[in-house]
Structure formats: structure tokens, C-alpha cells
Design an enzyme around this catalytic site. Structure first.
Site, short mmCIF file in Angstrom:
data_model
loop_
_atom_site.label_atom_id
_atom_site.label_comp_id
_atom_site.label_asym_id
_atom_site.label_seq_id
_atom_site.Cartn_x
_atom_site.Cartn_y
_atom_site.Cartn_z
NE ARG A 1 -9.94 -17.57 16.86
CZ ARG A 1 -10.48 -18.74 17.14
NH1 ARG A 1 -9.77 -19.67 17.74
NH2 ARG A 1 -11.73 -19.00 16.84
CD GLU B 1 -11.07 -26.69 15.87
OE1 GLU B 1 -12.09 -26.00 16.04
OE2 GLU B 1 -9.99 -26.22 15.54
CG ASN C 1 -7.09 -23.14 13.78
OD1 ASN C 1 -7.08 -24.35 13.94
ND2 ASN C 1 -8.11 -22.38 14.15
CD GLU C 2 -11.94 -23.21 12.30
OE1 GLU C 2 -12.18 -22.05 12.65
OE2 GLU C 2 -12.68 -24.17 12.61
CB CYS D 1 -6.13 -8.77 3.37
SG CYS D 1 -5.19 -7.28 3.73
C1 GAL Z 1 -12.86 -23.09 15.71
C2 GAL Z 1 -11.40 -22.81 16.00
C3 GAL Z 1 -11.02 -23.26 17.39
C4 GAL Z 1 -12.04 -22.83 18.39
C5 GAL Z 1 -13.38 -23.37 17.99
C6 GAL Z 1 -14.48 -23.05 18.96
O1 GAL Z 1 -13.34 -22.24 14.73
O2 GAL Z 1 -10.57 -23.46 15.08
O3 GAL Z 1 -9.75 -22.73 17.72
O4 GAL Z 1 -12.08 -21.45 18.46
O5 GAL Z 1 -13.74 -22.83 16.75
O6 GAL Z 1 -15.73 -23.50 18.54
#
Ligand code: GAL
Length: 662
Positions: free
Chosen positions: A111, A305, A149-150, A158
Site C-alpha cells: 500500500r 488511530e 492516509n499517514e 521517491c
Molecule cells: C497505521 C495505518 C492503519 C493500520 C494501522 C495498524 O499506520 O494508518 O491503516 O495499518 O497502522 O497499526
């Protein structure tokens, strides 16, 4: 307005319904409602399901997900789904896959595989973001946009030909001419003088150390290149849905991105934090990251998260013991988060994260994990009044990404043991242990309102930084190896700390880094012995400079190690524990912890608005002395407490609201 238009605190997690049959969705929303979930992040990695062929969208399934969530009172942090380009895009345009420093193009199959500078990639993300915004602009579940995302996770930079072109454009903007670039990069060293822009490349893997000035610009550029991806999507979202707040999830104390600049482009700061339950320093590291998040926009932020228990990406993934998920979640609230969110809602059956914990585990509802999820949801509801409240800090730690990038250039420094995150922690840890609120601040920020400002390291220091610090009326502390170079990584002549020499009243004659395991004794004027590791300096002091501590023994015997001029203290060494110095500074500045002195070890104390959070990370009960005049209500239990000492159980917490005693 809160972070979103939702009242109270936010509670929920990443929700990946595309990994499940629709009948499971109905169970999901029923259980979410039972747990008090009010916000979920949806569609983060769904590009290939939303646009399975170029320009052909399949929104039906996402419509049904959003409708179902809304019908159950759950709002959505909707991802633009652009974090992972779909196979058709990568096959048609293999050039959008990132290239590493050694020139290897990375393959599809994981990803976040994209080149931030690729015009094809950026255009495709903007098209999808527009399609998403137009589709869901009126949807009542839409509470927040989550771009990509992140950023910088997996791919922070790159090195492909397209990135090289973009880098040259960026350099032309910064240095104007090739002469300017040659001067700034010091290309007379090692025969690197450029005569044409096409000769300028990213700092790819080379036979030896690369030009550190080039590397510094590269790190600046790489942060900006990703930011340009974010801003391109943001512009579309703001055009179509101007009232919906926009975020992207940060990664706590991360070197790759200059979060001061990034946060200015966001409406809401959100963070992903994964403290390792096996790390004895997990709580203090997490707290530092949370304080950074709160400081970025000086407003509440959101823990978007975190792990309910184990993650799946460490070599050994230790679960959280009973109570630890709750304690870590309350910790984020104590440090300014307006909610608690997890990765992820339902534990995956397949893929690399099938062993990552979730709010609802493989075992279903008859599990400790689920019971703790339900209990946490109830706690979060009890703390609704905390939402939107702020923290007042009298201490600021300075953090500057340019300086961080310069300091951590490989293979060209006096010692590669100076790591900024550790230097920040060396000061943050004793402050945290004393229950003292700390903000992070960039060196150019107006520092009015703080009584003590600590720059653990300011390797790169400009005249503007120095002027801002000279104008600060409170107590200032500057750590070693500061004021060394200018914005182009050129050494300030005349000796460090360069533009800070007058302010601090010292001049460094020699850096004397210590080999691993070697220590140097330092003794303060009142006879307290400290142990320095990693770094010492040969300092000359001006007449107006007071010597607070001297080296004892070794080649620096008797020479100044810690100095003060006026209200500015300089450390020429790295004490293993700066606490004795810190205590003197705190007394001088009149700063005490939120509970006063005597906070037991392992207990974290934070004030947020009128609320006092006491978090016991230890394995035994702890008693915190509190003033007797005020009674409290513990919001978590509803229990009234008289004034005076409060005992907090192991891995437990209280959230105290003051209650005037009759
Ligand atoms: C983050 C990510 C999430 C998931 C999570 C797992 O880095 O944004 O999609 O992979 O880690 O800990």
C-alpha cells in the site's frame, strides 16, 4: 465548534466494510451503537473498489454503508481513498510507483506505493477526491474528510526521474539561480560544482556520504512534495464542501514531515499513536506525541488511530494487559484529544493485518476485548464535558524540523548519537514525571506566556531564531551542539552557538563527543554530581557568564559545563538525567506541577480545562496528595471525593471535577 459538528467526545475506529459481506454490516452497526460509537473512518484503502476501472465509479456499496451508519446515528470521517493507487493505474503508469535511494522501483502489492511528484498520480487523486466530494456533499453522515492516509508512511521520499524534475523546480524556487544553489550547497567541496540544472539530482545512494546541504533541501522538498498532494485534494474538497473539516492522520513525533507547516493546511489535527505495550517508556513517549499534536494548532486534536491491543507490524506484538487500552485512551484525552478512535473496528480475516487487534475481535462479543470496548465507550460518554477544553502550559520545548533534518545527516557529524527525539525526551521525561504541562513550539513562534522555554537542540539556528529567543523574557535553556549552522547547513563562523553566542555568553571551542559507554562527571556549584554521556564541549565563557556546573576529571577537568547569562542557561553536555538542573530552573521560574510537588512515580497528572486527570501507569496503587480545600467528583465513577489525597488503583485513572466544599 468542536472538531466536527458532533457533540461530546468522539469514539470509534477505522471501518473496512468492503472486507465483509453485507449481512455483517448490519451486525456491525448494531454493535457500534451498543458500544456508543459515534464516528468511523471509512474507505481509507478503497480506491480499487470505488474506481475499479478508469473513470468508472462504483459508489453503490459505499452509499449503502453511509446510509446504514447514519441510520444508526454514526457519523463518518470519510477518506478520499487515495492512499493506495489501484492496479489498473499502476499497470498503465508504472512510473507512479516510487523509486528508492538505490534506484529500485518498488512493486505493486502493498500500500501507499506512489511517487508524490507524479503528475499522473496527483491528477488521479484529485479526480477521485472530486468524485467523492460530489457524491457525498449532501450526505448527512459526512462529518470530516480524511485525505489519503499517514503521508510518509512506507514512502516518505521517491528518487525517480519525475521526483528529480520536481526537486529541481523546488530548488529553483528556493535558490533562484544555479549560482545560488552552488553557494548554498557548498559545491566547491568534493568537486560538485553544477553548470546546468539538469545535472542536479536527488541525493541517491552514492559511494560515500552525500552532500548534507543537498540532503537537507531534499528532506524539505520531500515534506513539501507530499504536502502538495494533500493540498491538491484539499482544494477540491474545500471547493465542493467548504464547511466540512479536512484532516490527514499524522504519526506523532515523525521526522519526515514538518508538521508545523502541515498543520497550518489542516482544519483539524488528527494523530495515529501506537505506543508499544512492551516499552517501559511507552507512556512518556505517547504523552510527548500528544502534546505535540495539541501544540500544532494550539487547539484540541483527535486520536484517530490507536491499537485496542496488539499491533501486527512489530517483530513481536505484545497485547495490552487488561485496563491498558482504557488507560492509554484516557491519556490521549488528558493531553487534549477530543476523542478516542482505533484501528480498527472489526478484526480482519485476511491480509497483513489479520492479527492486528480490533475493537471487535475474531472471538466476537464473548471476549475480554469486547467487554473492554463497551466499558471504554461508556467512560468516553461520561467525559463528554471534556470536549473542547484546553491546556495551559508554562513550559515549551522547541522543535524545528529543519534543525532535526540537519542534525540527523548520516556520516558527516561529530557523533551520530545525537537524535532529536531522544533529546526531546530527555527533558520531557522529568517534566512529565512532575506533572508539568508542556507545549511544543517552533523557534520562530511568539513565546509570550511561557515561563520556561527549553531548546534541547537547535543545531540549525538562523538570525531570526536567535532574535526570537533573545526577545523572550522568561527562562531559556539551550542544549549542546546548538547554533552550529545556518539555514543552508553552513557553519556559523566564530564558533557555536553562532547567533546565540551573545545571548548565552559562551563560545564552543571544541566538541568532544563521548564513545558509547563512556561517562564524564559534572559537578554543580552546590556540589551535586551529574553524569554526562554521549556529548561534552570545551566552552569559553564571557565575563558576564556564571558557571553553574563544571566538569570533574578527564581532559575537561574544571572547565565550564553548564552556564547562565541573565536568564539564559546553556548546557555544553548531555546529563543522563537533567532533573537536578531542571528543578532549579522550575523553582526560579515559579513553576509547579498541576498537583504540586510529590507526584508518585508512574502517575501522570494533567489538567485540561477544569478537569484533573490522574493516570496510574504503575502496577500498584498510588496516592496523590491534593489540596484539602477542594472536593472533587470523579467523572468516571460519579463518586464524590473529599479534598486531600486521592488513591488511584494500578492501571486505573480518575478524572476529577472540582466541587466547592460546603
Ligand atoms: C497505521 C495505518 C492503519 C493500520 C494501522 C495498524 O499506520 O494508518 O491503516 O495499518 O497502522 O497499526
Amino acid at each position: 465548534m468542536g472538531l466536527t459538528r458532533l457533540p461530546g467526545l468522539l469514539f470509534g475506529g477505522d471501518y473496512n466494510p468492503e472486507q465483509w459481506p453485507e449481512e455483517v454490516w448490519r451486525e456491525d452497526v448494531r454493535l457500534m451503537a451498543e458500544a456508543g460509537v459515534n464516528l468511523v473512518t471509512v474507505a481509507v484503502f478503497s480506491w480499487s473498489r470505488l474506481e475499479p476501472r478508469p473513470g468508472s465509479y462504483e459508489f453503490g456499496w459505499l452509499d449503502r454503508v453511509l446510509d446504514l451508519l447514519h441510520a444508526h446515528g454514526i457519523a463518518v470521517d470519510l477518506a478520499t481513498a487515495t492512499a493506495t493507487p489501484p492496479p489498473w493505474l499502476v499497470r498503465a503508469h508504472p512510473e507512479i510507483q516510487p523509486v528508492d535511494a538505490a534506484g529500485t522501483r518498488l512493486e505493486f502489492g502493498s500500500r501507499q506505493g506512489y511517487c508524490p511528484s507524479s503528475p499522473v498520480f496527483r491528477a488521479a487523486t484529485v479526480r477521485l477526491a472530486r468524485a467523492m466530494a460530489e457524491r457525498y456533499r449532501e450526505h448527512p453522515a459526512l462529518a470530516m474528510w480524511h485525505i489519503s492516509n499517514e503521508y510518509a508512511d512506507h514512502t516518505a521520499e521517491c528518487f525517480c526521474a519525475e521526483s528529480a524534475r520536481d526537486f529541481r523546480r523546488w530548488l529553483q524556487g528556493r535558490h533562484r539561480s544555479l549560482d545560488g544553489l552552488n553557494a548554498a550547497w557548498g559545491t566547491s567541496c568534493w568537486g560538485q560544482h553544477y553548470t546546468d540544472w539538469t545535472q542536479v539530482e536527488p541525493p541517491r545512494k552514492a559511494p560515500g556520504p552525500v552532500n548534507p546541504a543537498q540532503l537537507l533541501d531534499w528532506r524539505r522538498f520531500s515534506s513539501d512534495a507530499l504536502l502538495a498532494c494533500f493540498e491538491a485534494e484539499r482544494a477540491v474538497l474545500k471547493e465542493v464542501t467548504p464547511d466540512i473539516p479536512v484532516t490527514t492522520n499524522f504519526m506523532s513525533v515523525l521526522r519526515d514531515l514538518d508538521y508545523w507547516t502541515w498543520a497550518a493546511a489542516e482544519d483539524v489535527v488528527t494523530d495515529d499513536a501506537y505506543p508499544d505495550p512492551a516499552d517501559p517508556r511507552a507512556a512518556v513517549k505517547a504523552a510527548l506525541g500528544y502534546d505535540l499534536m495539541r501544540s500544532l494548532k494550539r487547539q484540541p486534536w483527535l486520536l484517530l488511530e490507536s491499537a485496542p491491543s496488539a499491533v501486527s507490524w512489530r517483530p513481536v506484538n505484545v497485547p495490552k494487559d487488561p485496563g491498558v487500552m482504557r488507560l492509554h485512551s484516557l491519556q490521549a484525552l488528558a493531553h487534549g484529544s477530543d476523542g478516542v478512535m482505533f484501528f480498527q473496528w472489526r478484526q480482519a480475516r485476511y491480509g497483513p493485518e489479520k492479527f492486528h487487534s480490533a475493537m471487535l475481535p475474531h472471538g466476537g462479543t464473548a471476549t475480554r476485548q469486547w467487554r473492554e470496548t463497551l466499558a471504554l465507550g461508556a467512560d468516553v460518554r461520561r467525559l463528554a464535558g471534556v470536549a473542547g477544553t484546553g491546556t495551559r502550559a508554562e513550559v515549551a520545548l522547541l522543535l524545528d524540523w529543519d534543525s532535526w533534518w540537519g542534525l540527523e545527516a548520516p556520516e558527516s557529524m561529530p557523533s551520530d548519537r545525537l537524535r532529536l527525539h531522544e533529546l526531546l525526551l530527555s527533558w520531557y521525561t522529568p517534566l512529565h514525571a512532575r506533572g508539568i504541562a508542556v507545549d511544543l513550539a517552533p523557534p520562530g513562534r511568539d513565546l509570550a506566556g511561557y515561563r520556561l522555554v527549553i531548546a534541547p537542540n537547535l543545531y540549525l539556528c538562523t538570525a531570526e531564531h536567535a532574535a526570537a529567543l533573545a526577545g523572550f523574557p522568561g527562562r531559556l535553556v539551550v542544549g549542546p551542539f546548538s547554533g552550529v549552522v545556518d539555514a543552508a547547513d553552513r557553519v556559523h563562523e566564530g564558533g557555536a552557538p553562532g547567533p546565540l553566542r551573545d545571548l548565552l555568553g559562551v563560545r564552543v571551542e571544541e566538541w568532544r563527543p563521548l564513545p558509547d559507554g563512556v561517562t564524564q562527571e559534572v559537578v554543580t556549584a552546590d556540589g551535586t554530581a551529574l553524569t554526562a554521556r554521549t556529548w561534552t564541549e570545551w566552552l569559553d565563557t564571557s565575563e558576564a557568564t556564571e558557571v553553574l556546573a563544571r566538569y570533574r576529571g578527564g581532559p575537561l577537568d574544571g572547565r565550564p559545563a553548564v552556564t547562565r547569562r541573565g536568564t539564559a542557561t546553556y548546557l555544553g553536555c548531555l546529563p543522563e538525567d537533567p532533573a537536578p538542573l531542571l528543578d532549579g530552573l522550575l523553582t526560579d521560574a515559579g513553576i509547579t506541577g498541576v498537583t504540586g510537588p510529590g507526584l508518585p512515580a508512574g502517575v501522570e497528572a494533567c489538567r485540561r480545562g477544569p478537569y484533573l486527570f490522574l493516570l496510574n501507569h504503575g502496577a500498584g496503587p498510588a496516592t496523590v496528595p491534593l489540596p484539602v480545600e477542594t472536593g472533587f467528583t470523579d467523572l468516571l465513577t460519579g463518586r464524590p471525593l473529599p479534598g486531600g489525597p486521592v488513591t488511584v488503583g494500578p492501571r486505573d485513572a480518575v478524572v476529577l471535577e472540582p466541587r466547592p466544599t460546603p
